[in-house]
Design a protein around this motif. Structure first.
Motif, short mmCIF file in Angstrom:
data_model
loop_
_atom_site.label_atom_id
_atom_site.label_comp_id
_atom_site.label_asym_id
_atom_site.label_seq_id
_atom_site.Cartn_x
_atom_site.Cartn_y
_atom_site.Cartn_z
N ILE A 34 0.82 -1.20 0.00
CA ILE A 34 0.00 0.00 0.00
C ILE A 34 0.86 1.26 0.00
CG2 ILE A 34 -1.70 1.33 1.33
CD1 ILE A 34 -2.68 -1.45 2.42
N GLU A 35 1.84 1.32 0.89
CA GLU A 35 2.61 2.55 1.05
C GLU A 35 3.60 2.80 -0.08
OE1 GLU A 35 4.19 2.64 5.03
OE2 GLU A 35 2.21 3.17 5.84
N TRP A 61 -3.30 -0.18 8.50
CA TRP A 61 -3.72 -0.54 7.14
C TRP A 61 -4.43 -1.89 7.11
CZ3 TRP A 61 -4.29 3.12 3.93
CH2 TRP A 61 -3.38 4.17 3.83
N PHE A 62 -4.48 -2.58 8.22
CA PHE A 62 -5.09 -3.91 8.27
C PHE A 62 -5.50 -4.21 9.71
CE2 PHE A 62 -0.63 -4.39 9.15
CZ PHE A 62 -0.58 -5.30 10.20
N THR A 63 -6.20 -5.30 9.89
CA THR A 63 -6.50 -5.78 11.23
C THR A 63 -5.89 -7.15 11.42
OG1 THR A 63 -8.25 -6.34 12.82
CG2 THR A 63 -8.73 -6.76 10.49
N PRO A 173 12.38 -3.49 7.71
CA PRO A 173 13.45 -3.08 6.79
C PRO A 173 13.75 -4.11 5.71
CG PRO A 173 14.37 -3.70 8.91
CD PRO A 173 12.88 -3.67 9.08
N TYR A 174 13.53 -5.40 6.02
CA TYR A 174 13.84 -6.45 5.06
C TYR A 174 13.01 -6.30 3.79
CZ TYR A 174 14.63 -11.12 3.15
OH TYR A 174 14.97 -12.17 2.32
N TRP A 175 11.74 -5.92 3.94
CA TRP A 175 10.85 -5.82 2.78
C TRP A 175 10.69 -4.38 2.30
CZ3 TRP A 175 10.54 -9.81 0.09
CH2 TRP A 175 10.41 -11.10 0.64
N ASP A 176 11.61 -3.51 2.66
CA ASP A 176 11.48 -2.11 2.27
C ASP A 176 11.86 -1.86 0.81
OD1 ASP A 176 10.55 0.35 3.31
OD2 ASP A 176 12.59 1.15 3.23
#
Length: 206
Positions: A34-35, A61-63, A173-176
């Motif tokens: 999303i971001e 952004w989620f639950t 940070p790993y998935w940035d």
């Protein structure tokens, strides 16, 4: 498989989306999609969790709520003026969310859609690290001795020394890197077959 993306996009249309994420990794990846503006969804379509703490996680952004009745009470009693699609991000291919008829037959009904990460979302780490084939060999060697524990997260912790692979502090940070994330999602899609009617995280990509 672009037609699968188009199918999910057609199903949702201009409806609203509530992400229900099974674990930390699922929530981190949904947030990154999303971001980083990687999904076909507009941010205005996403139902946010206003009750979440934003200082430690991006859970707004989620639950993390997984129980149908609690999801109904927390999010679905409001009339949003449009259909609501609850996207359940989880690793199990069976057992989708089932909402009460009150919600599924109203003027703007609620729909449940599975977004599957079987066998575990840590498969995405293996694809990013180029370790998917090594994992399959390791699995064949260890499935009898480890049983249900012969899974991607176990491989990550023991063979790749990623002790924090399920921790927010590691995953954020790993998935940035959006290129690495999209590459891992597409690699997963190329090597995985879902049940008819189920979707993958890659099907949310633009």
């Amino acid at each position: 498989m672009p037609n699968k993306i188009n199918k999910l996009q057609r199903i949702i249309g201009n409806g609203l989306v509530l992400f229900s994420c099974e674990g930390v990794a699922e929530g981190v990846i949904v947030t990154k999609l999303i971001e980083h503006d990687l999904t076909f969804l507009d941010r205005a379509q996403i139902v946010q969790d206003d009750s979440a703490d934003e200082d430690e996680t991006d859970v707004h952004w989620f639950t993390n709520e997984r129980h149908e009745r609690r999801i109904e009470d927390a999010f679905l009693n409001e009339d949003y003026g449009n259909d609501v699609f609850v996207l359940s991000v989880k690793d199990q291919q069976k057992h989708g969310l089932k909402f009460r008829e009150t919600y599924t037959t109203r003027l703007h009904p609620v729909h449940a859609i599975n977004i599957i990460t079987h066998p575990e979302i840590e498969m995405l780490v293996l694809y990013r690290e180029g370790q998917d084939q090594q994992f399959r060999k390791w699995y064949e060697r260890n499935k009898r001795s480890l049983g249900k524990n012969a899974k991607p997260s176990k491989f990550c912790t023991t063979e790749l020394r990623m002790a924090d692979v399920k921790e927010y502090s590691f995953l954020k940070p790993y998935w940035d890197d959006e290129t690495e994330l999209v590459g891992a999602l597409n690699a997963y899609r190329q090597h995985t077959v879902n049940e008819p009617g189920d979707f993958m995280l890659a099907d949310l990509l633009k």
